[in-house]
Design an enzyme around this catalytic site. Structure first.
Site, PDB file in Angstrom:
ATOM      1  N   CYS A 133      30.426  47.201  42.123  1.00  0.00           N
ATOM      2  CA  CYS A 133      30.101  45.799  42.453  1.00  0.00           C
ATOM      3  C   CYS A 133      28.890  45.686  43.372  1.00  0.00           C
ATOM      4  O   CYS A 133      28.344  44.594  43.528  1.00  0.00           O
ATOM      5  CB  CYS A 133      31.296  45.118  43.085  1.00  0.00           C
ATOM      6  SG  CYS A 133      32.759  45.175  42.062  1.00  0.00           S
ATOM      7  N   HIS A 273      29.521  38.899  47.203  1.00  0.00           N
ATOM      8  CA  HIS A 273      30.146  39.400  45.973  1.00  0.00           C
ATOM      9  C   HIS A 273      31.355  38.524  45.652  1.00  0.00           C
ATOM     10  O   HIS A 273      32.182  38.241  46.527  1.00  0.00           O
ATOM     11  CB  HIS A 273      30.559  40.856  46.164  1.00  0.00           C
ATOM     12  CG  HIS A 273      31.349  41.392  45.018  1.00  0.00           C
ATOM     13  ND1 HIS A 273      30.990  41.174  43.705  1.00  0.00           N
ATOM     14  CD2 HIS A 273      32.493  42.131  44.978  1.00  0.00           C
ATOM     15  CE1 HIS A 273      31.882  41.743  42.914  1.00  0.00           C
ATOM     16  NE2 HIS A 273      32.796  42.330  43.657  1.00  0.00           N
ATOM     17  N   ASN A 303      35.583  38.242  38.966  1.00  0.00           N
ATOM     18  CA  ASN A 303      34.750  39.323  39.499  1.00  0.00           C
ATOM     19  C   ASN A 303      33.982  39.972  38.347  1.00  0.00           C
ATOM     20  O   ASN A 303      34.584  40.614  37.488  1.00  0.00           O
ATOM     21  CB  ASN A 303      35.665  40.342  40.198  1.00  0.00           C
ATOM     22  CG  ASN A 303      34.907  41.516  40.793  1.00  0.00           C
ATOM     23  OD1 ASN A 303      33.713  41.692  40.560  1.00  0.00           O
ATOM     24  ND2 ASN A 303      35.618  42.320  41.562  1.00  0.00           N
TER      25      ASN A 303
HETATM   26  N1  ACO Z   1      50.597  37.550  39.047  1.00  0.00           N
HETATM   27  C1  ACO Z   1      51.749  37.511  39.721  1.00  0.00           C
HETATM   28  N2  ACO Z   1      52.115  38.448  40.606  1.00  0.00           N
HETATM   29  C2  ACO Z   1      51.257  39.471  40.810  1.00  0.00           C
HETATM   30  C3  ACO Z   1      50.044  39.577  40.141  1.00  0.00           C
HETATM   31  C4  ACO Z   1      49.731  38.563  39.216  1.00  0.00           C
HETATM   32  N3  ACO Z   1      48.584  38.558  38.524  1.00  0.00           N
HETATM   33  N4  ACO Z   1      49.401  40.683  40.536  1.00  0.00           N
HETATM   34  C5  ACO Z   1      50.191  41.280  41.448  1.00  0.00           C
HETATM   35  N5  ACO Z   1      51.314  40.544  41.608  1.00  0.00           N
HETATM   36  C6  ACO Z   1      52.441  40.807  42.461  1.00  0.00           C
HETATM   37  C7  ACO Z   1      52.499  42.263  42.879  1.00  0.00           C
HETATM   38  O1  ACO Z   1      53.152  43.013  41.876  1.00  0.00           O
HETATM   39  C8  ACO Z   1      53.297  42.178  44.153  1.00  0.00           C
HETATM   40  O2  ACO Z   1      54.644  42.083  43.820  1.00  0.00           O
HETATM   41  P1  ACO Z   1      55.740  42.962  44.607  1.00  0.00           P
HETATM   42  O3  ACO Z   1      55.635  42.508  46.038  1.00  0.00           O
HETATM   43  O4  ACO Z   1      57.013  42.590  43.949  1.00  0.00           O
HETATM   44  O5  ACO Z   1      55.292  44.380  44.423  1.00  0.00           O
HETATM   45  C9  ACO Z   1      52.895  40.815  44.736  1.00  0.00           C
HETATM   46  O6  ACO Z   1      52.293  40.093  43.675  1.00  0.00           O
HETATM   47  C10 ACO Z   1      51.955  40.904  45.902  1.00  0.00           C
HETATM   48  O7  ACO Z   1      50.878  41.722  45.587  1.00  0.00           O
HETATM   49  P2  ACO Z   1      49.806  42.027  46.680  1.00  0.00           P
HETATM   50  O8  ACO Z   1      49.093  43.236  46.247  1.00  0.00           O
HETATM   51  O9  ACO Z   1      50.419  41.972  48.036  1.00  0.00           O
HETATM   52  O10 ACO Z   1      48.843  40.766  46.559  1.00  0.00           O
HETATM   53  P3  ACO Z   1      47.564  40.530  47.429  1.00  0.00           P
HETATM   54  O11 ACO Z   1      47.786  39.340  48.268  1.00  0.00           O
HETATM   55  O12 ACO Z   1      47.060  41.768  48.112  1.00  0.00           O
HETATM   56  O13 ACO Z   1      46.480  40.150  46.313  1.00  0.00           O
HETATM   57  C11 ACO Z   1      44.634  41.110  45.093  1.00  0.00           C
HETATM   58  C12 ACO Z   1      46.149  41.111  45.326  1.00  0.00           C
HETATM   59  C13 ACO Z   1      44.230  39.733  44.614  1.00  0.00           C
HETATM   60  C14 ACO Z   1      44.306  42.154  44.051  1.00  0.00           C
HETATM   61  C15 ACO Z   1      43.909  41.421  46.418  1.00  0.00           C
HETATM   62  O14 ACO Z   1      44.502  42.545  47.025  1.00  0.00           O
HETATM   63  C16 ACO Z   1      42.444  41.653  46.241  1.00  0.00           C
HETATM   64  O15 ACO Z   1      41.682  40.755  45.920  1.00  0.00           O
HETATM   65  N6  ACO Z   1      41.954  42.882  46.532  1.00  0.00           N
HETATM   66  C17 ACO Z   1      40.528  43.177  46.495  1.00  0.00           C
HETATM   67  C18 ACO Z   1      39.951  43.283  45.123  1.00  0.00           C
HETATM   68  C19 ACO Z   1      38.445  43.484  45.236  1.00  0.00           C
HETATM   69  O16 ACO Z   1      37.803  42.968  46.119  1.00  0.00           O
HETATM   70  N7  ACO Z   1      37.813  44.254  44.414  1.00  0.00           N
HETATM   71  C20 ACO Z   1      36.365  44.402  44.631  1.00  0.00           C
HETATM   72  C21 ACO Z   1      35.818  45.541  44.095  1.00  0.00           C
HETATM   73  S1  ACO Z   1      36.055  45.628  42.354  1.00  0.00           S
HETATM   74  C22 ACO Z   1      34.960  46.835  41.781  1.00  0.00           C
HETATM   75  O17 ACO Z   1      34.237  47.464  42.503  1.00  0.00           O
HETATM   76  C23 ACO Z   1      34.951  47.081  40.294  1.00  0.00           C
END
Ligand code: ACO
Length: 346
Positions: A133, A273, A303
């Site tokens: 990214c 980003h 993204n």
């Molecule tokens: N729909 C419903 N529930 C979901 C989903 C979904 N799409 N995805 C995950 N969940 C669930 C999980 O399974 C978890 O359930 P559990 O507690 O029963 O295990 C729950 O939701 C909470 O998941 P978290 O991981 O705590 O959610 P979080 O608030 O951290 O959000 C997210 C997840 C959106 C992925 C976040 O962590 C994020 O944005 N991370 C950064 C991503 C990023 O910036 N990437 C950039 C680089 S990408 C690259 O370089 C190619």
């Protein structure tokens, strides 16, 4: 050729070097996203998720997905042609093409060579870079070095991704986050603007496992076993990525402001980003930035990795959020880990 007058508003870090009035300006931008839109409601039918979960956790409402016969080089070419048109640059003027991507058409030849053929820029050298990214800022900085050293006069920089080709559409943890698209910029020496003032880049290979696609390389070549184990899909530790992204983007942005001896209030438009609205807001808070300084379009595109800030930059210019003379801040984070920030006088 005349030299841009020194500015009282900021320090040009490049002025420390003997560039004799040389600048690296962005003389044209362009972007392209595929027609097909996948909404959160569409994803509700594919995996166990909801519009409410996706929007509240990420800020994403929809994303674009390329057709099966549309490849990263096609997206890149469409964006490049628009940037060339805005800059008034013909294919034969282009000296260098750099494509930042983690989803090349194929491992080799480079997507940049395929773009060269599609736009007919036969004089140009062409290569890809891979910084996930963060790729567009890394590519801008590389292109800038060639302009400032007088090696080249016209560089085409592109961030392009067909992430839909490496997303596991049965994994709700990742498939809701990503989209396809491309953005491009033409870099040239232009005496009426200071252009790209500084670009910081950083990497931490110790955290390589946070975001990766383990299959398809020399460590794990494609095989029936690797494919059935899903090793050719993108994987991510979302929580750790989130924390690292906020910290690294803040550090990179602060460093680039420090180099230019400016503070955040002098920045007209911040283009972060476009990964997650909560990451953007957390970085803005640490920087002391106001909401109205932020440019955000991730609700429409999700993204798009290396294409993300390039598409946003084009949209910010097209919608006149950025005017000539404005200071703008780009700030990125991605797999590697990699991160970076750039300050540009538009
Ligand atoms: N729909 C419903 N529930 C979901 C989903 C979904 N799409 N995805 C995950 N969940 C669930 C999980 O399974 C978890 O359930 P559990 O507690 O029963 O295990 C729950 O939701 C909470 O998941 P978290 O991981 O705590 O959610 P979080 O608030 O951290 O959000 C997210 C997840 C959106 C992925 C976040 O962590 C994020 O944005 N991370 C950064 C991503 C990023 O910036 N990437 C950039 C680089 S990408 C690259 O370089 C190619």
């Amino acid at each position: 050729m005349s030299t841009p007058a020194p500015s009282k508003k900021f320090k040009n870090p490049r002025a420390n070097f003997n560039f004799q009035g040389r600048t690296c300006s962005i003389s044209g931008v362009g972007s392209y996203v595929p027609e097909r839109i996948i909404t959160n409601a569409d994803l509700e039918k594919m995996v166990d998720t909801s519009d409410e979960w996706i929007f509240s956790r990420t800020g994403i409402r929809s994303r674009r997905v390329a057709a099966s016969d549309q490849y990263t080089s096609d997206l890149a070419t469409n964006a490049a042609l628009k940037a060339m048109k805005m800059a008034g640059v013909k294919a034969e003027q282009i000296d260098l093409i750099i494509v930042a991507t983690i989803t090349p058409d194929m491992p080799f030849p480079s997507t940049a060579c395929l773009v060269q053929q599609k736009i007919g820029a036969y004089r140009a050298a062409a290569f890809d870079i891979e910084a996930a990214c963060s790729g567009f800022i890394f590519a801008l900085e590389i292109g800038q070095q060639f302009i400032m050293s007088r090696t080249y006069n016209t560089v085409l920089v592109i961030g392009a991704e067909k992430l839909s080709s490496i997303v596991n559409w049965t994994d709700r943890n990742t498939c809701v986050l990503f989209g396809d698209g491309a953005g491009a910029a033409i870099l040239q020496n232009r005496p009426d603007s200071h252009g790209l003032l500084t670009a910081c880049m950083g990497s931490d290979g110790q955290k390589a496992d946070l975001l990766s696609m383990p299959g398809g390389g020399s460590r794990c070549p494609a095989s029936a076993e690797s494919v059935s184990a899903g090793l050719h899909f993108l994987r991510m530790d979302g929580k750790e990525t989130f924390k690292n992204a906020v910290q690294a983007m803040n550090t990179a942005a602060q460093e680039s402001l420090r180099r230019c001896e400016i503070d955040i209030t002098q920045i007209k438009c911040i283009i972060p980003h476009q990964a997650n609205r909560r990451i953007i807001d957390a970085v803005a808070e640490r920087l002391g930035a106001k909401q109205e300084q932020l440019f955000v379009n991730l609700d429409k595109y999700g993204n798009t990795s290396a294409a993300s800030v390039a598409i946003a930059l084009d949209e910010a210019v097209a919608t006149k959020r950025i005017q000539r003379g404005d200071l703008i801040l780009l700030v990125v984070f991605g797999a590697g880990l990699t991160w970076g920030a750039a300050v540009i006088e538009w």
